[in-house]
Design a protein around this motif. Structure first.
Motif, PDB file in Angstrom:
ATOM      1  N   THR A  44     -22.197 -29.772  10.327  1.00 19.81           N
ATOM      2  CA  THR A  44     -21.359 -28.753   9.706  1.00 19.81           C
ATOM      3  C   THR A  44     -21.522 -28.690   8.194  1.00 19.81           C
ATOM      4  O   THR A  44     -21.053 -27.745   7.554  1.00 19.81           O
ATOM      5  CB  THR A  44     -19.879 -28.992  10.031  1.00 19.81           C
ATOM      6  OG1 THR A  44     -19.510 -30.312   9.586  1.00 19.81           O
ATOM      7  CG2 THR A  44     -19.620 -28.864  11.531  1.00 19.81           C
ATOM      8  N   GLY A  45     -22.167 -29.685   7.602  1.00 13.85           N
ATOM      9  CA  GLY A  45     -22.388 -29.647   6.159  1.00 13.85           C
ATOM     10  C   GLY A  45     -23.421 -28.598   5.778  1.00 13.85           C
ATOM     11  O   GLY A  45     -24.232 -28.154   6.592  1.00 13.85           O
ATOM     12  N   ARG A  46     -23.373 -28.211   4.526  1.00 12.04           N
ATOM     13  CA  ARG A  46     -24.383 -27.308   3.973  1.00 12.04           C
ATOM     14  C   ARG A  46     -24.950 -27.869   2.667  1.00 12.04           C
ATOM     15  O   ARG A  46     -26.151 -27.954   2.500  1.00 12.04           O
ATOM     16  CB  ARG A  46     -23.791 -25.910   3.737  1.00 12.04           C
ATOM     17  CG  ARG A  46     -23.224 -25.283   5.005  1.00 12.04           C
ATOM     18  CD  ARG A  46     -22.792 -23.860   4.781  1.00 12.04           C
ATOM     19  NE  ARG A  46     -22.028 -23.357   5.930  1.00 12.04           N
ATOM     20  CZ  ARG A  46     -21.931 -22.088   6.274  1.00 12.04           C
ATOM     21  NH1 ARG A  46     -22.546 -21.168   5.548  1.00 12.04           N
ATOM     22  NH2 ARG A  46     -21.215 -21.712   7.307  1.00 12.04           N
ATOM     23  N   SER A  47     -24.045 -28.264   1.785  1.00 14.70           N
ATOM     24  CA  SER A  47     -24.483 -28.849   0.509  1.00 14.70           C
ATOM     25  C   SER A  47     -23.331 -29.648  -0.107  1.00 14.70           C
ATOM     26  O   SER A  47     -22.864 -29.332  -1.205  1.00 14.70           O
ATOM     27  CB  SER A  47     -24.942 -27.745  -0.456  1.00 14.70           C
ATOM     28  OG  SER A  47     -25.452 -28.308  -1.648  1.00 14.70           O
ATOM     29  N   PRO A  48     -22.866 -30.686   0.570  1.00 16.97           N
ATOM     30  CA  PRO A  48     -21.702 -31.417   0.057  1.00 16.97           C
ATOM     31  C   PRO A  48     -22.014 -32.247  -1.182  1.00 16.97           C
ATOM     32  O   PRO A  48     -23.144 -32.698  -1.382  1.00 16.97           O
ATOM     33  CB  PRO A  48     -21.315 -32.319   1.231  1.00 16.97           C
ATOM     34  CG  PRO A  48     -22.577 -32.485   2.018  1.00 16.97           C
ATOM     35  CD  PRO A  48     -23.318 -31.189   1.870  1.00 16.97           C
ATOM     36  N   ILE A  49     -20.973 -32.458  -1.986  1.00 16.11           N
ATOM     37  CA  ILE A  49     -21.064 -33.362  -3.124  1.00 16.11           C
ATOM     38  C   ILE A  49     -20.603 -34.745  -2.661  1.00 16.11           C
ATOM     39  O   ILE A  49     -19.637 -34.855  -1.896  1.00 16.11           O
ATOM     40  CB  ILE A  49     -20.199 -32.864  -4.319  1.00 16.11           C
ATOM     41  CG1 ILE A  49     -20.348 -33.781  -5.530  1.00 16.11           C
ATOM     42  CG2 ILE A  49     -18.737 -32.715  -3.919  1.00 16.11           C
ATOM     43  CD1 ILE A  49     -21.688 -33.736  -6.193  1.00 16.11           C
ATOM     44  N   LEU A  50     -21.310 -35.782  -3.083  1.00 12.55           N
ATOM     45  CA  LEU A  50     -21.014 -37.146  -2.677  1.00 12.55           C
ATOM     46  C   LEU A  50     -20.390 -37.872  -3.867  1.00 12.55           C
ATOM     47  O   LEU A  50     -21.051 -38.089  -4.889  1.00 12.55           O
ATOM     48  CB  LEU A  50     -22.296 -37.850  -2.216  1.00 12.55           C
ATOM     49  CG  LEU A  50     -23.221 -37.038  -1.299  1.00 12.55           C
ATOM     50  CD1 LEU A  50     -24.440 -37.859  -0.902  1.00 12.55           C
ATOM     51  CD2 LEU A  50     -22.481 -36.508  -0.080  1.00 12.55           C
TER      52      LEU A  50
END
Length: 289
Positions: A44-50
């Motif tokens: 479900t992620g696309r471009s998450p920040i960690l």
């Protein structure tokens, strides 16, 4: 419900969600969609920040200044609602401030800003971390963008990642989600990696150092994606085997080491900010038709 901001110019458009300040789409003027769509069948992620960790902590627990805290993989920011603080036609900036919920798992006052901006055929995503409290603040940070594999117009054709520095950086694998001790031979040959699903049967390919600050992801008949990284010395490449995306992940920080400490300050490439200090990290992707 999260809100969506759209930015665009004559060559690109992008959409950004307030949830995690996460990039949702990147589309060329010709209508070619380049970013993964978040299909729940795969990821479900696309471009998450960690933030404030990259990867896992042992047993999902972190020790900070002698106290133990629960911390999920890749940290807390990707599941938090950000506030839109600035918007123009071609850029937007979101902000996450520490609150009682974040302090319960990460006991610091911080400000995390994410800016998305377009210029010509280039998207730049910039994270700025500020220690707004008292005392030293350790953290890790990383980006996790997923792009289509195959790229538009390149179905059935070989896809490559080329390191600009032509290097052959050593490979490290995850063991139980933690960073393994063994350094494996590089899968790059003179800076070139031909992608194959089998490369991800053992999870992500992680390159702690040596991959440089620029690379190109490409395939015959498709747009070329030229990446550059600022203040992001670590690189990971990840895919769920068989999934139609590839994640190109620049980091400053990595998972805890197998058999090592659960202390946040001991994690590889942890950064530390003193009171009122800030640090900036960014990646850019330019699209060559």
């Amino acid at each position: 419900m999260p809100s969506i901001v759209r930015i665009e110019n004559s060559k690109l458009s992008a959409e950004i969600s307030s949830l995690g300040a996460e990039l949702q789409s990147l589309v060329t003027k010709d209508g070619a969609s380049l970013l993964w769509n978040g299909d729940s069948e795969w990821w479900t992620g696309r471009s998450p920040i960690l933030f404030p960790i990259v990867g896992k902590a042992p047993n999902d627990r972190l020790t900070i200044n002698g106290e133990t805290y629960a911390m999920a993989q890749h940290g807390l920011a990707r599941r938090r609602e950000f506030t839109l603080v600035e918007q123009t036609a071609q850029s937007c900036r979101h902000e996450l401030l520490a609150d009682d919920t974040t302090r319960a798992v990460y006991p610091f006052d911080f400000r995390l800003q994410l800016e998305h901006s377009l210029r010509d055929d280039c998207l730049t995503v910039t994270a700025t971390v500020t220690n707004s409290g008292k005392g030293a603040m350790p953290y890790g940070i990383g980006f996790h963008p997923a792009f289509l594999w195959p790229l538009p117009g390149a179905e059935g054709r070989p896809h490559r990642i080329m390191l600009k520095n032509g290097a052959e950086p050593e490979l490290v694998r995850l063991e139980g989600g933690l960073l393994g001790e063994t350094r494996h031979p590089s899968p790059f040959k003179a800076g070139e990696l031909v992608l194959d699903f089998s490369q991800f049967a053992e999870d992500a390919m992680i390159f702690p150092e040596g991959a440089g600050s620029a690379l190109t992801y490409s395939a015959p008949g498709a747009p070329k994606l030229h990446f550059s990284f600022e203040n992001l010395p670590n690189l990971a490449i990840w895919q769920k085997p068989g999934a139609p995306f590839i994640c190109i992940e620049p980091w400053h920080g990595m998972a805890a080491e197998q058999g090592g400490s659960d202390a946040l300050a001991s994690r590889p490439y942890t950064s530390t900010l003193e009171t009122h200090q800030s640090a900036r990290y960014s990646f850019s992707v330019s699209i060559e038709a």
